[in-house]
Design an enzyme around this catalytic site. Structure first.
Site, PDB file in Angstrom:
ATOM      1  N   ASP A   1      -0.743  92.639  -3.825  1.00 28.47           N
ATOM      2  CA  ASP A   1      -0.901  91.886  -2.576  1.00 28.47           C
ATOM      3  C   ASP A   1      -2.371  91.493  -2.526  1.00 28.47           C
ATOM      4  O   ASP A   1      -3.235  92.321  -2.230  1.00 28.47           O
ATOM      5  CB  ASP A   1      -0.525  92.779  -1.382  1.00 28.47           C
ATOM      6  CG  ASP A   1      -0.920  92.167  -0.029  1.00 28.47           C
ATOM      7  OD1 ASP A   1      -1.317  90.984   0.000  1.00 28.47           O
ATOM      8  OD2 ASP A   1      -0.820  92.885   0.984  1.00 28.47           O
TER       9      ASP A   1
ATOM     10  N   GLU B   1       4.849  86.536   0.638  1.00 27.43           N
ATOM     11  CA  GLU B   1       4.597  87.847   1.241  1.00 27.43           C
ATOM     12  C   GLU B   1       5.763  88.364   2.097  1.00 27.43           C
ATOM     13  O   GLU B   1       6.166  89.516   1.932  1.00 27.43           O
ATOM     14  CB  GLU B   1       3.288  87.802   2.039  1.00 27.43           C
ATOM     15  CG  GLU B   1       2.096  87.810   1.094  1.00 27.43           C
ATOM     16  CD  GLU B   1       0.816  87.260   1.678  1.00 27.43           C
ATOM     17  OE1 GLU B   1       0.734  87.096   2.906  1.00 27.43           O
ATOM     18  OE2 GLU B   1      -0.115  86.991   0.903  1.00 27.43           O
TER      19      GLU B   1
ATOM     20  N   ASP C   1       4.141  89.721  10.190  1.00 26.92           N
ATOM     21  CA  ASP C   1       2.953  90.069   9.397  1.00 26.92           C
ATOM     22  C   ASP C   1       1.689  89.549  10.067  1.00 26.92           C
ATOM     23  O   ASP C   1       1.397  88.358  10.049  1.00 26.92           O
ATOM     24  CB  ASP C   1       3.095  89.491   7.984  1.00 26.92           C
ATOM     25  CG  ASP C   1       1.942  89.905   7.070  1.00 26.92           C
ATOM     26  OD1 ASP C   1       0.969  90.518   7.562  1.00 26.92           O
ATOM     27  OD2 ASP C   1       2.022  89.617   5.861  1.00 26.92           O
TER      28      ASP C   1
ATOM     29  N   LYS D   1      -9.440  83.801   0.137  1.00 27.59           N
ATOM     30  CA  LYS D   1      -8.077  83.265   0.153  1.00 27.59           C
ATOM     31  C   LYS D   1      -7.957  82.026   1.045  1.00 27.59           C
ATOM     32  O   LYS D   1      -7.079  81.201   0.848  1.00 27.59           O
ATOM     33  CB  LYS D   1      -7.143  84.376   0.640  1.00 27.59           C
ATOM     34  CG  LYS D   1      -5.674  84.129   0.383  1.00 27.59           C
ATOM     35  CD  LYS D   1      -4.921  85.403   0.674  1.00 27.59           C
ATOM     36  CE  LYS D   1      -3.442  85.236   0.676  1.00 27.59           C
ATOM     37  NZ  LYS D   1      -2.770  86.518   0.935  1.00 27.59           N
TER      38      LYS D   1
HETATM   39  P1  ADP Z   1      -4.757  90.752   5.036  1.00 29.41           P
HETATM   40  O1  ADP Z   1      -3.300  90.604   4.858  1.00 29.41           O
HETATM   41  O2  ADP Z   1      -5.404  89.616   5.747  1.00 29.41           O
HETATM   42  O3  ADP Z   1      -5.505  91.115   3.799  1.00 29.41           O
HETATM   43  P2  ADP Z   1      -4.425  93.365   6.328  1.00 29.41           P
HETATM   44  O4  ADP Z   1      -2.962  93.387   6.500  1.00 29.41           O
HETATM   45  O5  ADP Z   1      -5.023  94.338   5.388  1.00 29.41           O
HETATM   46  O6  ADP Z   1      -5.000  91.922   6.066  1.00 29.41           O
HETATM   47  O7  ADP Z   1      -5.049  93.571   7.779  1.00 29.41           O
HETATM   48  C1  ADP Z   1      -6.407  93.587   7.987  1.00 29.41           C
HETATM   49  C2  ADP Z   1      -6.672  93.465   9.462  1.00 29.41           C
HETATM   50  O8  ADP Z   1      -6.024  94.534  10.140  1.00 29.41           O
HETATM   51  C3  ADP Z   1      -8.137  93.535   9.790  1.00 29.41           C
HETATM   52  O9  ADP Z   1      -8.473  92.536  10.709  1.00 29.41           O
HETATM   53  C4  ADP Z   1      -8.259  94.910  10.431  1.00 29.41           C
HETATM   54  O10 ADP Z   1      -9.306  94.951  11.373  1.00 29.41           O
HETATM   55  C5  ADP Z   1      -6.909  95.074  11.079  1.00 29.41           C
HETATM   56  N1  ADP Z   1      -6.558  96.463  11.321  1.00 29.41           N
HETATM   57  C6  ADP Z   1      -6.477  97.460  10.417  1.00 29.41           C
HETATM   58  N2  ADP Z   1      -6.165  98.620  11.008  1.00 29.41           N
HETATM   59  C7  ADP Z   1      -6.046  98.348  12.325  1.00 29.41           C
HETATM   60  C8  ADP Z   1      -5.764  99.138  13.488  1.00 29.41           C
HETATM   61  N3  ADP Z   1      -5.554 100.454  13.383  1.00 29.41           N
HETATM   62  N4  ADP Z   1      -5.715  98.517  14.677  1.00 29.41           N
HETATM   63  C9  ADP Z   1      -5.956  97.201  14.794  1.00 29.41           C
HETATM   64  N5  ADP Z   1      -6.235  96.407  13.751  1.00 29.41           N
HETATM   65  C10 ADP Z   1      -6.289  96.974  12.539  1.00 29.41           C
HETATM   66 MG    MG Z   2      -1.511  90.574   4.127  1.00 28.77          MG
END
Ligand code: ADP
Ligand code: MG
Length: 613
Positions: free
Chosen positions: A8, A169, A191, A70
């Site tokens: 991912d 995804e 998502d 990205k």
């Molecule tokens: P991406 O798919 O964009 O790579 P992710 O699914 O890894 O992203 O999500 C990252 C986002 O999730 C970030 O903005 C992060 O701040 C937020 N995030 C991670 N944990 C938490 C949480 N416990 N509460 C709120 N937001 C969160």
């Molecule tokens: Mg993601």
């Protein structure tokens, strides 16, 4: 067959996974973490690092730290102009509307930057699984265009990964779900990540996953929430101190880190304290930021953003023609899906539908990619994926209009043909201009490329029969061909983006990356060897001093020569090859000498009495 991993490659974080005996194993990176921030940093000396270390330097060197790549991959400079002001690193047009990232005096394409991330993921997988990894399945957002998919594959190639499949995804999340749930269901995949929001509705069974509808907003994610909090913090600070810090990038970075942390805290706590000492200063001295943010205030500040996500869910529901009651479960994906308020809003929309949180929301997409990888590798039972296109595809026709051949929402993989003809008498050539988008006029759609079918036999207009075939393969990549039915002459293209890298450029970038890697390895090896030679010289020196009385004159001379040679090699910065040889020699020499001295000490006096030779 070598192992195939699922990746991912996220806007914010990247995760990789491998399915072993039906169970997903998330790959742990060198730092011991399951998530690798999709961040690439460069030091002042041009050293490159990826992941957590890079994320941590964001504050210190915002210009040298690339994140959210990205957003830029497979796009054109003119398309992302509004995004360029949101990041501190420099994005330039390197010609032909092609995006370049300028850092430390060098320019990289988004594909190369993504390759740096993939290379780290690949290395971590190799260390974790204990074998070379060169094949992968990579996920992309469902809305990714052909060009963005191609560019993602190219990034894989640069990193030395053969990307066997690109999957969407949400489809990946549904696949992950199939290994847990064994009966048919209609699910929604919600998502909410760092930079984007996606919602998909799918029918899944034990052997097929079919996408019913997808919607989303690719400018809506946790980052927007963080930025909203930064603005709030800045205004609170201004209220308290009368100082406007919004223009200070360094301060903004600190506020951003504090905002993200506060946001995460509020997913489990009802309030959180934000304390940033020495945020700035004026004539009267240093100024600190100290405040408390409650969950209620947080929700008030970001509710409109969360609302936008719900709007997309409503769109997807309409498109799917399903009632919320027909949805069996909502799978929560992405870090931002942990926010209690958004969970509450999802529950309010999908009344009575349980939220499935059985997977870690950060990992479910990678698990799905690994499930797909397992299917390709033959270790996981096949599930047929029926995805849908998120754009209409067509060709330009008379009157500069667009004729849709594959309408938005068509199931892929798909093949469609359409008969076309000439518009003037004795027309010898037809131009096939491939378009992506929903607009009536050709110019309002995205041009994916064009080619010509030549040597059409002279005939009155409308008589020649030309068959145009569109194919969208399982990666969502478009192929178009045209055939003159009468002569059988055929022309075709795989749509290559104008902003994409040429095959040659990709190969060059890969070699460059490999070379840099080898140089690193050689550098490291030479360094290790220098270190051991130093130690050996030190030991030999000591040995000479301690055993001088037991050594023959000749041996003393030889030893001094060996020491001199060794020191010279170090001073002259000998290469790894020479150092290896020297180290070997020193090793043998000292062992031989020691053995001679030991045996002499243990027995015959004659040795000690031997005179000068
Ligand atoms: P991406 O798919 O964009 O790579 P992710 O699914 O890894 O992203 O999500 C990252 C986002 O999730 C970030 O903005 C992060 O701040 C937020 N995030 C991670 N944990 C938490 C949480 N416990 N509460 C709120 N937001 C969160
Ligand atoms: Mg993601």
């Amino acid at each position: 067959m070598s192992k195939i991993i699922g990746i991912d490659l996220g806007t914010t974080n990247s995760v990789s996974c491998y399915i072993e005996q039906g169970e997903p194993r998330i790959i742990i990176n060198e730092e011991g973490a399951r998530l690798t921030p999709s961040t690439v940093g460069f030091s002042k000396d041009g050293d490159r690092f990826v992941g957590d270390i890079a994320k941590r330097q964001l504050l210190m060197y915002p210009e040298n730290t690339i994140h959210s790549i990205k957003r830029f991959i497979g796009r054109q400079f003119s398309e992302v102009r509004s995004d360029t002001s949101k990041v501190a690193f420099k994005i330039v047009d390197i010609g032909d509307d092609t995006i370049g990232i300028e850092v430390g005096g060098k320019t990289y394409t988004p594909q190369q930057v993504s390759a740096f991330i993939l290379q780290k993921v690949k290395k971590s997988a190799e260390d974790f699984l204990g074998e070379p990894i060169d094949k992968a399945v990579i996920t992309v957002p469902a809305y990714f265009s052909d060009r963005q998919r191609q560019a993602t594959k190219d990034a894989g190639r640069i990193a030395g990964l053969d990307v066997l499949r690109i999957i969407n995804e949400p489809t990946a999340a549904a696949l992950a779900y199939t290994i847990r749930r064994k009966s048919a269901a209609t699910i929604a995949v919600f998502d909410f990540g760092g930079g984007t929001f996606d919602i998909s509705i799918l029918d899944v069974d034990t052997d097929v996953a079919e996408v019913k509808a997808t919607a989303g907003n690719n400018h809506l994610g946790g980052n927007d929430i963080d930025n909203r909090l930064v603005d709030w913090l800045a205004s609170e600070f201004k209220k308290a101190n009368g100082l406007d810090v919004s223009g200070d990038r360094m301060v903004r970075q600190r506020l951003l880190e504090a905002a993200e942390k506060a946001k995460m805290d509020l997913s489990t706590s009802l309030e959180t304290e934000i304390h940033l000492p020495f945020l700035t200063a004026d004539e009267s001295g240093p100024k600190h930021l100290q405040t408390v943010l409650t969950r209620a205030t947080f929700e008030f500040l970001v509710e409109d953003l969360l609302r936008k996500a719900i709007d997309e869910c409503e769109k997807a529901l309409i498109e799917s023609k399903l009632e919320t009651t027909e949805i069996d479960e909502v799978i929560m994906v992405g870090g931002s899906s942990r926010i209690p308020k958004i969970q509450e809003m999802v529950k309010a929309l999908f009344v009575g539908v349980p939220l499935n949180k059985s997977f870690n929301p950060d990992e479910v997409v990678a698990v799905g990619a690994a499930v797909q990888a397992g299917m390709l590798g033959g270790t996981v039972k096949d599930v047929t994926l029926l995805d849908v296109t998120n754009f209409s595809l067509g060709i330009e026709i008379e009157g500069r209009r667009s004729a849709k051949l594959i309408p938005k929402g068509s199931t892929v993989p798909v093949v469609r043909t359409q008969m076309v003809s000439t518009v003037v008498d004795n027309q010898k050539t037809v131009k096939i201009h491939v378009l992506q988008g929903e607009e009536e006029l050709a110019k309002d759609n995205i041009s994916l490329g064009e080619f010509e079918l030549t040597n059409i036999q002279p005939a009155p207009r409308g008589v020649p029969r030309i068959e145009v075939t569109f194919t969208i393969d399982t990666d969502g990549i478009v192929n178009v061909s045209a055939r003159d039915v009468r002569t059988g002459a055929q022309q075709g293209i795989t749509i290559h983006s104008p902003s994409g890298m040429s095959q040659q450029a990709i190969d060059d970038a890969r070699h460059q990356l490999q070379q840099a890697d080898e140089d690193d390895e050689i550098g490291k090896e030479a360094q290790d060897l220098r270190h051991s030679v130093e130690k050996q010289l030190f030991a030999l020196e000591n040995f000479l001093r301690d055993s001088k009385l037991s050594l023959k004159k000749r041996e003393i001379f030889d030893t001094e020569q060996a020491l001199k040679r060794g020191r010279m090699a170090l001073v002259k910065k000998a290469d790894a090859e020479a150092l290896r040889e020297l180290s070997q020699y020193l090793n043998n020499y000292q062992a031989h000498l020691k053995q001679r001295v030991d045996s002499a000490a243990g027995g015959s006096i004659s040795v000690a009495l031997t005179g000068p030779e």
